[in-house]
Design an enzyme around this catalytic site. Structure first.
Site, short mmCIF file in Angstrom:
data_model
loop_
_atom_site.label_atom_id
_atom_site.label_comp_id
_atom_site.label_asym_id
_atom_site.label_seq_id
_atom_site.Cartn_x
_atom_site.Cartn_y
_atom_site.Cartn_z
N THR A 133 0.28 6.37 33.88
CA THR A 133 0.51 5.98 35.27
C THR A 133 -0.15 6.90 36.30
OG1 THR A 133 2.61 7.19 35.18
CG2 THR A 133 2.71 4.82 34.79
N PHE A 155 7.43 12.45 38.95
CA PHE A 155 6.34 12.32 39.92
C PHE A 155 5.03 11.93 39.25
CE2 PHE A 155 7.24 16.56 38.45
CZ PHE A 155 6.03 17.00 37.93
N TYR A 156 5.07 11.31 38.09
CA TYR A 156 3.87 10.97 37.33
C TYR A 156 3.27 9.65 37.81
CZ TYR A 156 4.38 14.65 33.75
OH TYR A 156 4.44 15.84 33.07
N ALA A 157 2.70 9.67 38.98
CA ALA A 157 2.01 8.50 39.51
C ALA A 157 1.02 8.96 40.58
CB ALA A 157 3.01 7.50 40.10
#
Length: 339
Positions: A28, A63-65
């Site tokens: 992502t 917060f992996y986007a």
């Protein structure tokens, strides 16, 4: 297929996981996220290859986007909604506690982060392990650990991890409450005094070292020769080691590892994973994968044994070719490293 496994540390010492963890970040946090179908098959392949009683270690982040949002957790929520029986077959670690990407170890911040993670994950999967993504240097680590232990006792999650901590911090933290995992970067181009110290303290204290970027963020596979080989807007473009001159300067490391891998009949990626695993029984390599074929290739590497001669050859490559460029953006403090 999997002949080896890893016992987790700390309060999770009764849990057995696959010898190679599965990093989900690049599903992502990329300009071109993969489809749910591809992502789900990648996760399932790793789980289905394991014997009964062994869990797949999945690693995510709040917060992996690309927008620093919860896209990765939303993907996992959809996965567990579609495959609820996979919840008990996986051990989920999630990093958080960095509002606006700044570490905050206060109770309010950690509680808000954990609650947000579980809310997004939904009802089908409970958060197994939570780790502050970076150490808040303005809050004593003893306070941070007491805050995390309080949340564990409240039933928010089961186990505590730390990320990008130094060896001294890890020892202090574990004296307050057992640390299950320390997540640090370890690879043939990221193996310096800090890594060695954390690995040694973790071995002493029965803490799992979750070794992220064992493939040097893809560079050590030999697929990235120049910055032009990276997708447009790829997050690696901003990293010091991916500047054109450093990619060129470090290429000798790739060539050296590739020669050893070819002689053994494995890929350079598998060699790197096997080498990280060889650093101790408490080592858990954490490569990322968005394809089922790559997930299985990585997993197979966890059972590859290196001979003393091969280990020596890898050591000679590392020693003869010191890595040029730091791990992030020019300074450890700017990236909140080794807190």
């Amino acid at each position: 297929m999997v002949s080896r496994s890893v016992k987790l540390g700390g309060t999770a010492s009764d849990i057995t996981v696959a010898p190679v963890a599965h990093g989900l970040m690049m599903m992502t946090w990329t300009p071109n996220p993969v489809s749910d179908e591809q992502a789900f098959e990648s996760i399932k392949a790793g789980v289905d290859a394991l014997p009964p009683g062994t869990k797949a270690f999945l690693n995510s982040g709040e917060f992996y986007a690309m927008d620093r949002g919860t896209g990765n957790l939303e993907l996992l929520s959809r996965f567990f909604a579609k495959y609820p029986d996979y919840a008990d077959k996986t051990f989920l670690s999630v990093k958080g506690g960095v509002p606006n990407l700044v570490p905050d170890g206060s109770m309010d911040s950690l509680r808000a982060s954990v609650d947000n993670i579980q809310k997004v994950l939904g009802p089908n999967k409970k958060l197994d392990l939570f780790e502050p993504a970076r150490i808040d240097r303005n809050t004593p680590v003893e306070t941070i650990m007491n805050n995390l232990a309080t949340l564990v006792k409240e039933g928010k999650f089961f186990h505590i991890g730390l990320s990008e901590c130094n060896a001294n911090t890890l020892r202090k933290a574990n004296a307050v409450y057992p640390v299950t995992a320390a997540e640090i970067e370890v690879s043939p181009w990221s193996y310096d005094d800090n890594q060695k110290a954390v690995i040694e303290v973790a071995r002493e204290l029965n803490i799992t070292v979750v070794a992220y970027s064992p493939l040097g963020r893809g560079y050590l596979t030999g697929q990235i020769k120049t910055a032009r080989d990276l997708p447009e807007n790829d997050v690696r473009i901003h990293l010091t080691r991916f500047k054109e001159e450093n990619l060129k300067a470090n290429w000798a490391i790739v060539e050296g590892l590739k020669a050893i891998a070819e002689k053994k009949g494995i890929t350079a990626a598998q060699l790197c994973i096997a080498w990280v695993a060889s650093l101790g029984p408490h080592m858990l390599p954490l490569p990322g994968s968005s394809k089922s074929s790559r997930t299985l290739e990585n997993l197979k590497a966890g059972s590859i044994e290196l001979t003393p001669e091969e280990s020596k050859a890898i050591h000679e490559v590392i020693t003869a070719n010191p890595t040029i460029g730091d791990r992030y953006y020019g300074s450890d403090e700017k990236a909140f490293l080794w807190g």
